[in-house]
Design a protein around this motif. Structure first.
Motif, PDB file in Angstrom:
ATOM      1  N   LEU A 155     -28.856  10.982  -0.169  1.00 42.75           N
ATOM      2  CA  LEU A 155     -27.704  10.880   0.730  1.00 42.75           C
ATOM      3  C   LEU A 155     -26.654   9.923   0.180  1.00 42.75           C
ATOM      4  O   LEU A 155     -25.455  10.090   0.421  1.00 42.75           O
ATOM      5  CB  LEU A 155     -28.148  10.413   2.114  1.00 42.75           C
ATOM      6  CG  LEU A 155     -28.875  11.433   2.993  1.00 42.75           C
ATOM      7  CD1 LEU A 155     -29.410  10.754   4.254  1.00 42.75           C
ATOM      8  CD2 LEU A 155     -27.959  12.591   3.373  1.00 42.75           C
ATOM      9  N   LEU A 156     -27.090   8.912  -0.568  1.00 38.25           N
ATOM     10  CA  LEU A 156     -26.178   7.892  -1.070  1.00 38.25           C
ATOM     11  C   LEU A 156     -25.518   8.253  -2.397  1.00 38.25           C
ATOM     12  O   LEU A 156     -24.539   7.602  -2.792  1.00 38.25           O
ATOM     13  CB  LEU A 156     -26.923   6.568  -1.239  1.00 38.25           C
ATOM     14  CG  LEU A 156     -27.404   5.898   0.054  1.00 38.25           C
ATOM     15  CD1 LEU A 156     -28.240   4.668  -0.267  1.00 38.25           C
ATOM     16  CD2 LEU A 156     -26.222   5.511   0.931  1.00 38.25           C
ATOM     17  N   VAL A 157     -26.026   9.279  -3.085  1.00 33.40           N
ATOM     18  CA  VAL A 157     -25.500   9.609  -4.414  1.00 33.40           C
ATOM     19  C   VAL A 157     -23.994   9.862  -4.380  1.00 33.40           C
ATOM     20  O   VAL A 157     -23.239   9.338  -5.206  1.00 33.40           O
ATOM     21  CB  VAL A 157     -26.238  10.832  -4.993  1.00 33.40           C
ATOM     22  CG1 VAL A 157     -25.541  11.328  -6.255  1.00 33.40           C
ATOM     23  CG2 VAL A 157     -27.685  10.477  -5.320  1.00 33.40           C
ATOM     24  N   LEU A 158     -23.538  10.654  -3.417  1.00 30.18           N
ATOM     25  CA  LEU A 158     -22.112  10.993  -3.321  1.00 30.18           C
ATOM     26  C   LEU A 158     -21.462  10.415  -2.066  1.00 30.18           C
ATOM     27  O   LEU A 158     -20.363  10.832  -1.684  1.00 30.18           O
ATOM     28  CB  LEU A 158     -21.938  12.515  -3.344  1.00 30.18           C
ATOM     29  CG  LEU A 158     -22.447  13.228  -4.601  1.00 30.18           C
ATOM     30  CD1 LEU A 158     -22.280  14.734  -4.463  1.00 30.18           C
ATOM     31  CD2 LEU A 158     -21.709  12.733  -5.848  1.00 30.18           C
ATOM     32  N   ALA A 159     -22.132   9.458  -1.439  1.00 23.99           N
ATOM     33  CA  ALA A 159     -21.601   8.892  -0.193  1.00 23.99           C
ATOM     34  C   ALA A 159     -20.282   8.154  -0.430  1.00 23.99           C
ATOM     35  O   ALA A 159     -19.335   8.288   0.353  1.00 23.99           O
ATOM     36  CB  ALA A 159     -22.630   7.958   0.434  1.00 23.99           C
ATOM     37  N   ALA A 160     -20.198   7.360  -1.480  1.00 25.47           N
ATOM     38  CA  ALA A 160     -18.964   6.621  -1.754  1.00 25.47           C
ATOM     39  C   ALA A 160     -17.807   7.574  -2.043  1.00 25.47           C
ATOM     40  O   ALA A 160     -16.676   7.357  -1.591  1.00 25.47           O
ATOM     41  CB  ALA A 160     -19.174   5.668  -2.927  1.00 25.47           C
ATOM     42  N   LEU A 161     -18.090   8.638  -2.770  1.00 30.42           N
ATOM     43  CA  LEU A 161     -17.064   9.639  -3.046  1.00 30.42           C
ATOM     44  C   LEU A 161     -16.590  10.277  -1.743  1.00 30.42           C
ATOM     45  O   LEU A 161     -15.388  10.432  -1.511  1.00 30.42           O
ATOM     46  CB  LEU A 161     -17.614  10.707  -3.987  1.00 30.42           C
ATOM     47  CG  LEU A 161     -16.657  11.843  -4.355  1.00 30.42           C
ATOM     48  CD1 LEU A 161     -15.464  11.304  -5.138  1.00 30.42           C
ATOM     49  CD2 LEU A 161     -17.384  12.921  -5.148  1.00 30.42           C
ATOM     50  N   GLY A 162     -17.542  10.640  -0.889  1.00 24.22           N
ATOM     51  CA  GLY A 162     -17.179  11.250   0.389  1.00 24.22           C
ATOM     52  C   GLY A 162     -16.434  10.302   1.301  1.00 24.22           C
ATOM     53  O   GLY A 162     -15.560  10.726   2.065  1.00 24.22           O
ATOM     54  N   PHE A 163     -16.761   9.026   1.242  1.00 26.77           N
ATOM     55  CA  PHE A 163     -16.114   8.036   2.111  1.00 26.77           C
ATOM     56  C   PHE A 163     -14.678   7.762   1.672  1.00 26.77           C
ATOM     57  O   PHE A 163     -13.754   7.747   2.501  1.00 26.77           O
ATOM     58  CB  PHE A 163     -16.922   6.741   2.093  1.00 26.77           C
ATOM     59  CG  PHE A 163     -16.453   5.710   3.087  1.00 26.77           C
ATOM     60  CD1 PHE A 163     -17.023   5.629   4.345  1.00 26.77           C
ATOM     61  CD2 PHE A 163     -15.437   4.814   2.761  1.00 26.77           C
ATOM     62  CE1 PHE A 163     -16.597   4.678   5.267  1.00 26.77           C
ATOM     63  CE2 PHE A 163     -15.009   3.863   3.677  1.00 26.77           C
ATOM     64  CZ  PHE A 163     -15.586   3.801   4.928  1.00 26.77           C
ATOM     65  N   PHE A 164     -14.475   7.544   0.390  1.00 30.31           N
ATOM     66  CA  PHE A 164     -13.172   7.097  -0.085  1.00 30.31           C
ATOM     67  C   PHE A 164     -12.223   8.218  -0.500  1.00 30.31           C
ATOM     68  O   PHE A 164     -10.998   8.014  -0.470  1.00 30.31           O
ATOM     69  CB  PHE A 164     -13.355   6.145  -1.274  1.00 30.31           C
ATOM     70  CG  PHE A 164     -13.921   4.805  -0.900  1.00 30.31           C
ATOM     71  CD1 PHE A 164     -13.177   3.907  -0.171  1.00 30.31           C
ATOM     72  CD2 PHE A 164     -15.208   4.443  -1.285  1.00 30.31           C
ATOM     73  CE1 PHE A 164     -13.683   2.659   0.175  1.00 30.31           C
ATOM     74  CE2 PHE A 164     -15.731   3.206  -0.943  1.00 30.31           C
ATOM     75  CZ  PHE A 164     -14.963   2.310  -0.210  1.00 30.31           C
ATOM     76  N   ALA A 165     -12.737   9.377  -0.906  1.00 32.11           N
ATOM     77  CA  ALA A 165     -11.852  10.447  -1.381  1.00 32.11           C
ATOM     78  C   ALA A 165     -10.818  10.871  -0.338  1.00 32.11           C
ATOM     79  O   ALA A 165      -9.623  10.972  -0.653  1.00 32.11           O
ATOM     80  CB  ALA A 165     -12.674  11.645  -1.854  1.00 32.11           C
ATOM     81  N   PRO A 166     -11.207  11.124   0.921  1.00 29.21           N
ATOM     82  CA  PRO A 166     -10.184  11.498   1.908  1.00 29.21           C
ATOM     83  C   PRO A 166      -9.280  10.350   2.308  1.00 29.21           C
ATOM     84  O   PRO A 166      -8.188  10.573   2.842  1.00 29.21           O
ATOM     85  CB  PRO A 166     -11.018  11.994   3.102  1.00 29.21           C
ATOM     86  CG  PRO A 166     -12.343  11.333   2.949  1.00 29.21           C
ATOM     87  CD  PRO A 166     -12.568  11.215   1.471  1.00 29.21           C
ATOM     88  N   VAL A 167      -9.710   9.120   2.075  1.00 26.51           N
ATOM     89  CA  VAL A 167      -8.843   7.972   2.335  1.00 26.51           C
ATOM     90  C   VAL A 167      -7.716   7.927   1.302  1.00 26.51           C
ATOM     91  O   VAL A 167      -6.569   7.604   1.618  1.00 26.51           O
ATOM     92  CB  VAL A 167      -9.649   6.659   2.293  1.00 26.51           C
ATOM     93  CG1 VAL A 167      -8.737   5.452   2.427  1.00 26.51           C
ATOM     94  CG2 VAL A 167     -10.702   6.650   3.402  1.00 26.51           C
TER      95      VAL A 167
END
Length: 244
Positions: A155-167
């Motif tokens: 779950l954490l592998v792409l979590a940062a990408l998912g969190f910050f990309a739309p920001v």
């Protein structure tokens, strides 16, 4: 009596920023202490020496990630200062810089760990699992604790990408789009594991869980997304400053 409410808007904003900074520092210190404790409990394997002990083991990647935290914070600060000097409002300068660095800093170490070769790399037969949920069910049935660790890690592998990309990017300001991005990135990771013969199972379950982690993280950052007009969700477009 709430003394904060009596302060002018700039003073309240400054106090809020200070509180956020203290919270970030406290969280970083806690994370760093936890990672150091993790490494201390699981020292580097003796069979790995030299540079391979740092870049070729999970513990090495963890240590390098913790060591790079001050550098990442410095990059955010410098980038925000440059944007502010170019005319971008300070709030947006900080947000964009943090999102850009956060995507990289929070994603690269996890992807790095998924690409570490197993003991049978280049020798053991390549393995592919295309039946959804089969691997998860087997792991849960055999070792529930291991299953929990694997699911959380995936779950954490792409979590940062998912969190910050739309920001950072207006085009990604959608949970559905981030989910598609997560699927695409995870497919690339699993394909690379297979092509590079890393003695890892290229599993559809990993794709599903990685993408779900990106989508959940995106949902958590929704209040900071940029709308089509460049404004964060829930804020009038007239409040958006000009700039890059």
């Amino acid at each position: 009596m709430d003394h904060t409410a009596a302060l002018p808007a700039p003073a309240r904003r400054t106090r809020r920023i200070r509180r956020i900074r203290r919270a970030v520092l406290a969280a970083s210190a806690t994370l760093g202490a936890a990672l150091v404790a993790f490494v201390a409990q699981r020292p580097l394997r003796h069979r790995h020496t030299g540079w391979h002990a740092w870049v070729g083991t999970v513990n090495g990647v963890v240590v390098l990630t913790v060591a790079a935290l001050p550098l990442a914070a410095l990059v955010v600060w410098v980038s925000a200062r440059r944007r502010t000097a170019a005319g971008v409002a300070p709030e947006w300068a900080r947000r964009r810089s943090l999102a850009e660095v956060g995507m990289v800093y929070g994603t690269v170490p996890w992807v790095w760990m998924t690409m570490l070769p197993g003991s049978g790399a280049g020798v053991a037969p390549r393995r592919v699992s295309l039946v959804p949920l089969r691997d998860l069910i087997e792991v849960v049935a055999g070792a529930p604790v291991t299953a929990i660790v694997q699911v959380v890690g995936n779950l954490l592998v792409l979590a940062a990408l998912g969190f910050f990309a739309p920001v950072r990017f207006t085009a990604l300001a959608s949970v559905r789009r981030v989910l598609v991005l997560g699927v695409a990135c995870s497919v690339l990771i699993e394909t690379a594991q297979y092509v590079l013969w890393l003695d890892r199972v290229s599993s559809v379950d990993d794709v599903l869980v990685n993408a779900a982690g990106a989508a959940l993280a995106a949902r958590a950052s929704r209040r900071w997304w940029r709308t089509a007009g460049g404004a964060p969700a829930g804020r009038p477009r007239s409040a958006v400053p000009a700039g890059r």
